[in-house]
Design a protein around this motif. Structure first.
Motif, PDB file in Angstrom:
ATOM      1  N   GLY A   1       0.777  -1.231   0.000  1.00  0.00           N
ATOM      2  CA  GLY A   1       0.000   0.000   0.000  1.00  0.00           C
ATOM      3  C   GLY A   1       0.810   1.282   0.000  1.00  0.00           C
ATOM      4  N   HIS A   2       2.140   1.184   0.063  1.00  0.00           N
ATOM      5  CA  HIS A   2       2.994   2.371   0.097  1.00  0.00           C
ATOM      6  C   HIS A   2       3.765   2.496  -1.206  1.00  0.00           C
ATOM      7  CE1 HIS A   2       2.134   2.735   4.353  1.00  0.00           C
ATOM      8  NE2 HIS A   2       2.410   1.451   4.465  1.00  0.00           N
ATOM      9  N   PRO A   3       3.768   3.679  -1.815  1.00  0.00           N
ATOM     10  CA  PRO A   3       4.499   3.853  -3.070  1.00  0.00           C
ATOM     11  C   PRO A   3       5.997   3.635  -2.871  1.00  0.00           C
ATOM     12  CG  PRO A   3       3.177   5.807  -2.552  1.00  0.00           C
ATOM     13  CD  PRO A   3       3.107   4.895  -1.378  1.00  0.00           C
ATOM     14  N   LEU A   4       6.596   2.924  -3.814  1.00  0.00           N
ATOM     15  CA  LEU A   4       8.052   2.745  -3.793  1.00  0.00           C
ATOM     16  C   LEU A   4       8.664   3.737  -4.766  1.00  0.00           C
ATOM     17  CD1 LEU A   4       8.684  -1.103  -3.805  1.00  0.00           C
ATOM     18  CD2 LEU A   4       9.083   0.511  -1.970  1.00  0.00           C
ATOM     19  N   ARG A   5       9.700   4.352  -4.339  1.00  0.00           N
ATOM     20  CA  ARG A   5      10.432   5.278  -5.189  1.00  0.00           C
ATOM     21  C   ARG A   5      11.826   4.711  -5.394  1.00  0.00           C
ATOM     22  NH1 ARG A   5       6.255   7.938  -4.979  1.00  0.00           N
ATOM     23  NH2 ARG A   5       5.458   9.356  -3.472  1.00  0.00           N
ATOM     24  N   ARG A   6      12.557   5.282  -6.330  1.00  0.00           N
ATOM     25  CA  ARG A   6      13.912   4.803  -6.615  1.00  0.00           C
ATOM     26  C   ARG A   6      14.770   4.803  -5.350  1.00  0.00           C
ATOM     27  NH1 ARG A   6      17.107   2.792 -10.240  1.00  0.00           N
ATOM     28  NH2 ARG A   6      19.143   3.664 -10.693  1.00  0.00           N
TER      29      ARG A   6
END
Length: 94
Positions: free
Chosen positions: A64-69
């Motif tokens: 449910g949490h956005p992953l970023r680079r």
């Protein structure tokens, strides 16, 4: 809520479009096989999920949490499952 959710992932290498709107959802404990022809974008997708390559567009969410680079260690743990490449023959027995 899926453990892993990717939506509309795109990636190009110059004028070659490797991924054009890839979507995938995986539930906790689910086993998934990523299959396709050579050049279909399987390795590119795994590299994006593990943080080796950035996506040109789309979203990747883990629990449910956005992953970023910048979340590369989390992505590497996500991709720590075994990747086995094997040719599967489409020939049918006689």
């Amino acid at each position: 809520m899926p453990l892993l959710h990717i939506e509309n992932i795109t990636r190009s290498f110059g004028s070659t479009r490797a991924l054009a709107g890839a979507d995938l959802s995986m539930e906790r404990g689910e086993i998934v096989a990523l299959m396709g022809a050579n050049g279909a974008g399987k390795s590119t997708l795994v590299k994006i999920l593990s943080g080796v390559l950035p996506a040109d567009g789309g979203t990747v969410s883990l629990d449910g949490h956005p992953l970023r680079r910048a979340a590369r260690p989390k992505r590497q743990r996500l991709a720590s499952s075994r990747c086995i490449s094997r040719r599967i023959s489409s020939a049918r027995p006689a």
